[in-house]
Design a protein around this motif. Structure first.
Motif, PDB file in Angstrom:
ATOM      1  N   ILE A 232       0.852  -1.194   0.000  1.00 41.74           N
ATOM      2  CA  ILE A 232       0.000   0.000   0.000  1.00 41.74           C
ATOM      3  C   ILE A 232       0.887   1.243   0.000  1.00 41.74           C
ATOM      4  CG2 ILE A 232      -2.008   1.091   1.037  1.00 41.74           C
ATOM      5  CD1 ILE A 232      -2.260  -1.966   0.287  1.00 41.74           C
ATOM      6  N   ILE A 233       1.163   1.742  -1.192  1.00 45.41           N
ATOM      7  CA  ILE A 233       2.075   2.881  -1.355  1.00 45.41           C
ATOM      8  C   ILE A 233       1.286   4.149  -1.663  1.00 45.41           C
ATOM      9  CG2 ILE A 233       4.023   3.830  -2.650  1.00 45.41           C
ATOM     10  CD1 ILE A 233       4.738   1.410  -0.960  1.00 45.41           C
ATOM     11  N   TYR A 234       1.676   5.248  -1.006  1.00 46.19           N
ATOM     12  CA  TYR A 234       1.090   6.565  -1.263  1.00 46.19           C
ATOM     13  C   TYR A 234       2.089   7.386  -2.090  1.00 46.19           C
ATOM     14  CZ  TYR A 234      -2.759   6.076   2.119  1.00 46.19           C
ATOM     15  OH  TYR A 234      -3.898   5.685   2.774  1.00 46.19           O
ATOM     16  N   PRO A 235       1.870   7.514  -3.394  1.00 48.11           N
ATOM     17  CA  PRO A 235       2.745   8.357  -4.211  1.00 48.11           C
ATOM     18  C   PRO A 235       2.320   9.824  -4.138  1.00 48.11           C
ATOM     19  CG  PRO A 235       1.140   7.293  -5.607  1.00 48.11           C
ATOM     20  CD  PRO A 235       0.868   6.808  -4.208  1.00 48.11           C
ATOM     21  N   ALA A 236       3.267  10.703  -4.341  1.00 47.36           N
ATOM     22  CA  ALA A 236       2.990  12.144  -4.363  1.00 47.36           C
ATOM     23  C   ALA A 236       3.721  12.757  -5.543  1.00 47.36           C
ATOM     24  CB  ALA A 236       3.447  12.795  -3.063  1.00 47.36           C
ATOM     25  N   ALA A 237       3.134  13.814  -6.101  1.00 46.83           N
ATOM     26  CA  ALA A 237       3.760  14.474  -7.249  1.00 46.83           C
ATOM     27  C   ALA A 237       3.259  15.900  -7.372  1.00 46.83           C
ATOM     28  CB  ALA A 237       3.468  13.704  -8.536  1.00 46.83           C
ATOM     29  N   VAL A 238       4.064  16.728  -8.032  1.00 43.30           N
ATOM     30  CA  VAL A 238       3.678  18.105  -8.335  1.00 43.30           C
ATOM     31  C   VAL A 238       2.961  18.111  -9.680  1.00 43.30           C
ATOM     32  CG1 VAL A 238       4.509  20.456  -8.770  1.00 43.30           C
ATOM     33  CG2 VAL A 238       5.652  19.018  -7.047  1.00 43.30           C
ATOM     34  N   ILE A 239       1.870  18.853  -9.769  1.00 46.63           N
ATOM     35  CA  ILE A 239       1.128  18.978 -11.022  1.00 46.63           C
ATOM     36  C   ILE A 239       1.863  19.968 -11.933  1.00 46.63           C
ATOM     37  CG2 ILE A 239      -1.085  19.594 -12.062  1.00 46.63           C
ATOM     38  CD1 ILE A 239      -1.052  17.028 -10.318  1.00 46.63           C
ATOM     39  N   ASN A 240       2.007  19.614 -13.216  1.00 49.17           N
ATOM     40  CA  ASN A 240       2.866  20.423 -14.092  1.00 49.17           C
ATOM     41  C   ASN A 240       2.296  21.793 -14.463  1.00 49.17           C
ATOM     42  OD1 ASN A 240       0.938  19.672 -15.975  1.00 49.17           O
ATOM     43  ND2 ASN A 240       2.274  18.227 -17.060  1.00 49.17           N
ATOM     44  N   THR A 241       1.007  22.021 -14.137  1.00 45.92           N
ATOM     45  CA  THR A 241       0.440  23.354 -14.383  1.00 45.92           C
ATOM     46  C   THR A 241       0.571  24.268 -13.159  1.00 45.92           C
ATOM     47  OG1 THR A 241      -1.737  22.492 -13.749  1.00 45.92           O
ATOM     48  CG2 THR A 241      -1.220  22.568 -16.103  1.00 45.92           C
ATOM     49  N   SER A 242       1.170  23.752 -12.093  1.00 47.81           N
ATOM     50  CA  SER A 242       1.321  24.542 -10.859  1.00 47.81           C
ATOM     51  C   SER A 242       2.169  25.784 -11.105  1.00 47.81           C
ATOM     52  CB  SER A 242       1.992  23.682  -9.781  1.00 47.81           C
ATOM     53  OG  SER A 242       2.375  24.480  -8.670  1.00 47.81           O
ATOM     54  N   LEU A 243       1.742  26.893 -10.508  1.00 48.45           N
ATOM     55  CA  LEU A 243       2.516  28.135 -10.564  1.00 48.45           C
ATOM     56  C   LEU A 243       3.452  28.251  -9.360  1.00 48.45           C
ATOM     57  CD1 LEU A 243      -0.299  30.618 -11.705  1.00 48.45           C
ATOM     58  CD2 LEU A 243       1.401  29.420 -13.117  1.00 48.45           C
ATOM     59  N   GLN A 244       3.413  27.226  -8.493  1.00 48.75           N
ATOM     60  CA  GLN A 244       4.232  27.229  -7.269  1.00 48.75           C
ATOM     61  C   GLN A 244       5.098  25.966  -7.229  1.00 48.75           C
ATOM     62  OE1 GLN A 244       4.254  29.737  -5.256  1.00 48.75           O
ATOM     63  NE2 GLN A 244       2.377  30.856  -5.728  1.00 48.75           N
ATOM     64  N   GLN A 245       5.734  25.628  -8.330  1.00 52.33           N
ATOM     65  CA  GLN A 245       6.449  24.363  -8.416  1.00 52.33           C
ATOM     66  C   GLN A 245       7.600  24.255  -7.423  1.00 52.33           C
ATOM     67  OE1 GLN A 245       7.508  23.667 -12.524  1.00 52.33           O
ATOM     68  NE2 GLN A 245       5.374  23.531 -13.190  1.00 52.33           N
ATOM     69  N   GLU A 246       8.352  25.324  -7.259  1.00 51.11           N
ATOM     70  CA  GLU A 246       9.483  25.300  -6.321  1.00 51.11           C
ATOM     71  C   GLU A 246       8.988  25.121  -4.889  1.00 51.11           C
ATOM     72  OE1 GLU A 246      13.256  28.104  -4.949  1.00 51.11           O
ATOM     73  OE2 GLU A 246      12.229  28.507  -6.852  1.00 51.11           O
ATOM     74  N   LEU A 247       7.949  25.860  -4.523  1.00 49.53           N
ATOM     75  CA  LEU A 247       7.370  25.748  -3.194  1.00 49.53           C
ATOM     76  C   LEU A 247       6.752  24.368  -2.987  1.00 49.53           C
ATOM     77  CD1 LEU A 247       6.578  27.098  -0.498  1.00 49.53           C
ATOM     78  CD2 LEU A 247       4.514  27.946  -1.637  1.00 49.53           C
ATOM     79  N   ALA A 248       6.129  23.825  -4.036  1.00 45.46           N
ATOM     80  CA  ALA A 248       5.524  22.492  -3.949  1.00 45.46           C
ATOM     81  C   ALA A 248       6.585  21.437  -3.676  1.00 45.46           C
ATOM     82  CB  ALA A 248       4.777  22.184  -5.243  1.00 45.46           C
ATOM     83  N   MET A 249       7.748  21.544  -4.328  1.00 43.79           N
ATOM     84  CA  MET A 249       8.832  20.600  -4.080  1.00 43.79           C
ATOM     85  C   MET A 249       9.353  20.727  -2.654  1.00 43.79           C
ATOM     86  SD  MET A 249       9.170  18.631  -6.666  1.00 43.79           S
ATOM     87  CE  MET A 249      10.700  17.841  -6.162  1.00 43.79           C
ATOM     88  N   GLU A 250       9.394  21.955  -2.146  1.00 46.50           N
ATOM     89  CA  GLU A 250       9.809  22.166  -0.753  1.00 46.50           C
ATOM     90  C   GLU A 250       8.856  21.474   0.205  1.00 46.50           C
ATOM     91  OE1 GLU A 250      10.690  26.152   0.565  1.00 46.50           O
ATOM     92  OE2 GLU A 250      11.506  26.701  -1.386  1.00 46.50           O
ATOM     93  N   TYR A 251       7.554  21.526  -0.113  1.00 45.90           N
ATOM     94  CA  TYR A 251       6.565  20.890   0.747  1.00 45.90           C
ATOM     95  C   TYR A 251       6.736  19.371   0.745  1.00 45.90           C
ATOM     96  CZ  TYR A 251       2.076  19.504   2.737  1.00 45.90           C
ATOM     97  OH  TYR A 251       1.097  18.930   3.516  1.00 45.90           O
TER      98      TYR A 251
END
Length: 273
Positions: A232-251
């Motif tokens: 039971i794996i929970y994957p996470a990813a940043v959506i490519n339309t995000s305007l906050q990609q750098e902040l999303a990676m930090e999160y």
């Protein structure tokens, strides 16, 4: 009169000069980070929210918790989202062009390249209403379902916990459609709804995650093995339309920290092995 006017003008100049920003004064920037996450993560991500925001002044986390299937569909339909955390790989695969044609036959491309990660591992459990001793294991559940003497609540087929339950039924050679037609299965749109039906005693048993059992104060009577329903794996990813990609990676990096993992492990999550 002239002296009075001069003093008044001098005072006004001091007031306006005090209101102006100094050239080297940092400008406060506000940012919102929209996170779509599986319903089973609601308690932990809400608990971690103040910690991340305290270390990122001006940043506000906005959560949407629901079944991974529902959230995946909302992303496909253009919903504003920066990060997607699913309770199963299938929902992220269907948004990730790098997953390949077999897993993503429509060629959908919503995942920022290089941002996908396996965040956490959970466990699938069998829970019953408090004081109900009819079911004490998955073996009992299978036998009683065959007899038609029990009502099981499981997630819908588009919900990861429902998909894991389907694998468990297949493991025992049980036909879901026949059981549903016989009135032995009732469905829920997400794992929280399954948990609610168990705690309210409206069903004899439910298949949920150990994290939801912990949050609801339920004691699992059995745990599914990897052979029964996989990992039971929970994957996470940043959506490519995000305007906050750098902040999303930090999160996402924050969620992998020792501080965050302590909160996750407290309710039954674990690092992916």
């Amino acid at each position: 009169m002239k002296k009075t006017l001069a003093l008044l003008l001098a005072g006004l100049m001091l007031i306006f000069s005090g209101c102006a920003s100094k050239p080297d004064e940092p400008v406060s920037e506000k940012a919102e980070l929209v996170i779509f996450a599986a319903a089973s993560m609601q308690e932990t991500l809400t608990e971690l929210q103040p910690l991340f925001e305290a270390n990122h002044p001006g940043v506000k986390l906005i959560f949407s918790f629901d079944s991974s299937g529902t959230l995946k569909t909302q992303i496909q339909e253009g919903a504003l989202c920066d990060i997607f955390i699913s309770a199963g790989q299938k929902q992220v695969d269907q948004l990730d062009i790098e997953a390949g044609e077999e897993k993503n036959p429509d060629g959908l491309d919503f995942i920022l390249a290089g941002s996908r990660m396996n965040l956490l591992e959970n466990r699938v459990t069998l829970c019953v209403p408090e004081g109900d001793s009819k079911v004490s294991s998955f073996d009992d559940l299978a036998a009683l379902l065959k007899d038609g003497s029990i009502l099981l609540c499981m997630g819908n087929s588009d919900v990861p916990v429902g998909q894991y339950t389907q694998k468990i039924l297949q493991h025992y050679g049980l036909e879901e459609e026949a059981l549903a037609a016989a009135g032995c299965i009732t469905y829920a749109s997400n794992v929280k709804e399954v948990t609610t039906q168990v705690t309210q005693g409206s069903v004899d048993a439910g298949v949920i995650y150990c994290t939801d059992a912990f949050s609801a104060g339920l004691t699992p009577v059995d745990y599914a093995t990897k052979g029964m329903c996989g990992q039971i794996i929970y994957p996470a990813a940043v959506i490519n339309t995000s305007l906050q990609q750098e902040l999303a990676m930090e999160y996402l990096e924050f969620l992998q920290s020792a501080e965050a993992m302590e909160v996750f492990e407290k309710v039954g999550f674990s690092p992916v092995n």
